[in-house]
Design an enzyme around this catalytic site. Structure first.
Site, PDB file in Angstrom:
ATOM      1  N   ALA A  16      23.202  72.400 -22.406  1.00  0.00           N
ATOM      2  CA  ALA A  16      22.170  71.991 -21.114  1.00  0.00           C
ATOM      3  C   ALA A  16      22.289  72.795 -20.072  1.00  0.00           C
ATOM      4  O   ALA A  16      23.274  73.621 -19.804  1.00  0.00           O
ATOM      5  CB  ALA A  16      22.815  70.703 -20.704  1.00  0.00           C
ATOM      6  N   LYS A  17      21.141  72.960 -19.318  1.00  0.00           N
ATOM      7  CA  LYS A  17      21.010  73.739 -18.248  1.00  0.00           C
ATOM      8  C   LYS A  17      21.237  72.788 -17.186  1.00  0.00           C
ATOM      9  O   LYS A  17      20.148  72.229 -16.351  1.00  0.00           O
ATOM     10  CB  LYS A  17      19.580  74.616 -18.252  1.00  0.00           C
ATOM     11  CG  LYS A  17      19.670  75.390 -17.278  1.00  0.00           C
ATOM     12  CD  LYS A  17      18.449  76.315 -17.088  1.00  0.00           C
ATOM     13  CE  LYS A  17      18.181  77.439 -16.366  1.00  0.00           C
ATOM     14  NZ  LYS A  17      19.374  78.623 -16.635  1.00  0.00           N
ATOM     15  N   ALA A  18      22.344  72.366 -16.992  1.00  0.00           N
ATOM     16  CA  ALA A  18      22.906  71.432 -15.953  1.00  0.00           C
ATOM     17  C   ALA A  18      23.764  72.045 -14.693  1.00  0.00           C
ATOM     18  O   ALA A  18      24.341  73.057 -14.986  1.00  0.00           O
ATOM     19  CB  ALA A  18      23.856  70.432 -16.716  1.00  0.00           C
TER      20      ALA A  18
END
Length: 289
Positions: free
Chosen positions: A157-159
């Site tokens: 995820a681009k978290a």
């Protein structure tokens, strides 16, 4: 547009409407601020068109699902909002930042399912991420922090939470006069820089780490397709740090970084060679086509 990011002219799209830039605020008890339940995208517009815009919107929603954050907008709605915000900015070459987060609400412990999810989109002018390193080759430190195992965090995820060690690594690198830092993964393999994927060249072949515990960047995927389209063999594999000394060229890829040559990683030196320059030039042509 310049100056502090909270003190600029213009508008930011937030939850369905354009809000004056300086008025686009959240409460200090916003859940995402305390617990990092936030996901985002980094995108670039060239000549008024966002490159691979829809893929970024799709990934934003997927990142939200990965971290249990149900973003209440569709891909089409996000696409419309980005186009509106870009048009309102008056910019044709710009950086686009959609960000979704869990806001303040009835919950303030770790659990937060009763709190609303918000979405904002900001657009600003942003030049070369690494400055003149884009032309002469960036200098990288080697970080002491490692990319985590997928068993410990949703690493694809681009978290926001995944970037804390990236910030720490980049601060340490800048203190040494470097542009960025190369990170290893939890097993000790070469992984990526703090916000960009990495490629190496040896004997005419391109080698890049297998993205099995870090983000498989959209720019990374684009560059691989470009190389293969030119008949260049791309080998995705686990790379040990001791192999760095045997590579001839190196570059980074990312939406912000675009294609940036690397001249040095730690004590290892690289040529800003013909293949590096070719793929950087071809990428620039592609995004502006």
């Amino acid at each position: 547009m310049a100056g502090a990011y909270d003190d600029r002219d213009g508008f930011i799209w937030m939850d369905g409407k354009l809000v004056p830039w300086r008025d686009c605020k959240v409460h200090v008890l916003t859940h995402g601020l305390h617990y990092a339940d936030s996901v985002f995208e980094g995108e670039r517009a060239y000549n008024g068109k966002i490159f691979e815009s829809r893929k970024h919107s799709e990934r934003l929603l997927q990142s939200g699902r990965d971290v249990d954050l149900d973003i209440p907008w569709t891909v089409d709605q996000i696409e419309e909002a980005k186009a509106l915000t870009l048009a309102e900015s008056g910019l044709t070459d710009a950086y686009v930042r959609p960000v979704a987060w869990r806001g303040s609400g009835d919950d303030m412990g770790v659990a937060s399912q009763r709190n609303p999810v918000h979405l904002a989109i900001a657009v600003w002018e942003w030049g070369a991420y690494y400055g003149d390193a884009k032309f002469k080759g960036a200098k990288l430190d080697i970080s002491k922090w490692k990319r985590p195992s997928p068993e410990t965090i949703p690493s694809f995820a681009k978290a926001a939470g995944l970037y804390m060690i990236c910030t720490m690594s980049k601060h340490a690198a800048e203190a040494k006069g470097c542009s960025d830092a190369l990170m290893m993964d939890y097993r000790g393999y070469v992984a990526e820089a703090t916000g960009a994927n990495v490629f190496f060249v040896k004997d005419g072949k391109v080698h890049t780490p297998t993205p099995d515990c870090f983000l498989n960047g959209i720019t990374r995927q684009t560059v691989i397709r470009m190389l293969e389209g030119k008949g260049v063999e791309v080998v995705e594999r686990h790379i040990m740090p001791e192999e760095l000394d045997g590579f001839e060229q190196c570059w980074l890829t990312g939406t912000a970084a675009e294609v940036t040559p690397v001249g040095q990683i730690g004590e290892h030196m690289f040529e800003v060679g013909a293949l590096t320059r070719m793929i950087a030039e071809d990428y620039e042509k592609l995004v502006r086509a």
